[in-house]
Design a protein around this motif. Sequence first.
Motif, short mmCIF file in Angstrom:
data_model
loop_
_atom_site.label_atom_id
_atom_site.label_comp_id
_atom_site.label_asym_id
_atom_site.label_seq_id
_atom_site.Cartn_x
_atom_site.Cartn_y
_atom_site.Cartn_z
N CYS A 164 0.84 -1.21 0.00
CA CYS A 164 0.00 0.00 0.00
C CYS A 164 0.87 1.25 0.00
CB CYS A 164 -0.90 0.01 1.22
SG CYS A 164 -1.99 -1.41 1.33
N GLU A 167 -1.48 6.97 -3.02
CA GLU A 167 -2.60 7.74 -2.46
C GLU A 167 -3.18 8.60 -3.58
OE1 GLU A 167 -1.24 9.76 1.08
OE2 GLU A 167 -0.53 7.88 1.96
N SER A 179 -0.64 9.62 4.64
CA SER A 179 -1.08 8.65 5.66
C SER A 179 -0.23 8.81 6.91
CB SER A 179 -0.98 7.22 5.13
OG SER A 179 -1.92 7.04 4.12
N LYS A 195 -5.55 4.85 0.76
CA LYS A 195 -4.66 4.29 -0.27
C LYS A 195 -5.53 3.90 -1.46
CE LYS A 195 -0.79 4.39 2.15
NZ LYS A 195 0.41 5.12 1.72
#
Length: 593
Positions: A164, A167, A179, A195
């Motif tokens: 992940c 974004e 994040s 994400k």
Amino acid sequence: MAVYKAPLRDMKFVLNEVFRADQLWASMPDTRETTPDLADAILEEAAKTTEGLLFPLNRQGDEQGCHWHDGEVTTPDGFKDAYKTFAENGWTSLTGNPEYGGQGMPKSLSVLFEEMLHGSNTSFALYPILTNGACLCLDAHASEELKQQYLPRLYSGEWSGTMCLTEPHCGTDLGILRSKAIPNDDGSYNVSGTKIFITGGEHDLTDNIVHLVLAKLPDAPSGTKGISLFVVPKYLPDADGNAGERNGVQCGSIEHKMGIQGSSTCVLNFDDAKGWLVGEPHQGLPAMFTMMNYERLSIGLQGLGLGEASYQSAVDYARERLQGRSAHGTQNPDSNADPLIVHGDIRRMLLTMRAWNEGGRALASYVGMQLDMAKFSDDPETQEKAEERVALLTPVAKAFFTDRGLDTCVIGQQVFGGHGYIREWGMEQFVRDARIAQIYEGTNGIQALDLIGRKMARNGGQFVQDYIADIRQWLSEQADNAVVREFAAPLERAVATLEEVTHSLMTQAQEHPNVLNASAVEYTDLFGLVTYAWLWARMMAAAEPKSGDGDFHDAKLTVGRFYFQKMLPRAWSLAEQLQAGDDAIMALGAEAF
Ligand SMILES: Cc1cc2nc3c(=O)[nH]c(=O)nc-3n(C[C@H](O)[C@H](O)[C@H](O)COP(=O)(O)OP(=O)(O)OC[C@H]3O[C@@H](n4cnc5c(N)ncnc54)[C@H](O)[C@@H]3O)c2cc1C
């Protein structure tokens, strides 16, 4: 119809006859048990699994796609049962660390398996391949406790893994990600953020999904130096290590996209989800690169596998489809037309596809062997050299395999004429499935920048020079080989061209700051063409003695001659383009576009 058979004869040729991988495996304690018989048996079982279990689900997976409902994602019919069988048969643990339940097989073997996975069903392939990458990252960087908790279940296939990074506002430029991870008193972190585009972020194949998430700590420095890596499971492990309470991560939606319909591409919302730090604070990006480098080669193999499937289907069609008469006169007197395969243009297309595929397979095995030396050798010098070679060739493999993979799939579609454009033949699916491989895992433009910037210019061209020296050394060792003598001059010209262009670009860059960025893709293409010339020469050298399989070896020599006569010369025009600098690219003002 599309067909797929694992190209076992060619795979064994590359492994056993060109590179003598058995000798490398026997020389390192951790790979000694991989005997040639064991390797052959694994490849044959892999062929059965990919041809018999995965390829039959490929078309239906494309037609049905994945479906999102209320945060849950269902994969196409058959994927769940196939994944269970796949995991039970040990394919999810092939290269895993034996201390935690993996089988410890060398990468030079698994690259061939991964090619088969992508050739037979690339959407399915992405679930175990992402999981393998996550395992590699945890194994290299996580604490012992985290490894004990996660690796056995990931290797067994009960759980799967994701990566992940992306974004909504940041893909390539991860330095600006938003994040956040807030530390808790118990050593865990609360991870929050959104994400997007997360492959396998939600699905119904496994009991739990383990996300490796990049996020920033409250005291993080700005930019890429402030990124940390966290393991965030969908279900928190309970006291017995089983999937327990639901964690604060939800799948908001899945993307509707051009291809890989059977692979779920998810928006994931992390809302105070509990996670644990992997590696050191602010060192998340280098840690994630362990996974990304692995994935980059694997995604390269997506291009190669699909190119192979497209080639095989196109050959079948060119033998069956009757159109026109051969320029040499009637070849098929029983019918009013000859098969497509008699025509020069069709043969040009098929040979181009085959030369890209077989050159790519050789490069994948070469990089796989370098990865094995980097991981398993106990000689520090060998290890260091192999690491340099992997660093240099990974961006080439990712970008060149996937660019040539798409080219190959488009050529295969062309061989089918109008039928190539019609869904039921399956050729357009290969094109759609191959396209994404040029974009994700770092676009091919970014791979090219990695090659020209980090791997070439940053160390004054030393990695490239070492590589060129190895090719020249090999050429001098082959002075008595009649086949290699035939190609020694064009290969030496190719190497000299790469050397000259490398030097010229470094000189140009002193006065023209944009020249590297503007030349990166063409330089990567040149690098790929020269590399394939070396590998084709190595394959032809190994084919020359015709050890008991004359037809196969003769065909190898013929395709190799095609590569040198019809494909390598593109390197000369690329060199001219690269020597022309960046004036023509940078001259137009932004407002004039
Ligand atoms: C189907 C799918 C699956 C994916 N799976 C995952 C996943 O599992 N995990 C994950 O984290 N991400 C995933 N991604 C995201 C993917 O990795 C990104 O889309 C990709 O890295 C590019 O980022 P971007 O889309 O933001 O493009 P941008 O970064 O906005 O780039 C746009 C264009 O600009 C170019 N560019 C950017 N910077 C420069 C520069 N400095 N110099 C020259 N050119 C530049 C790029 O090459 C590109 O051509 C997936 C994407 C898709 C579509």
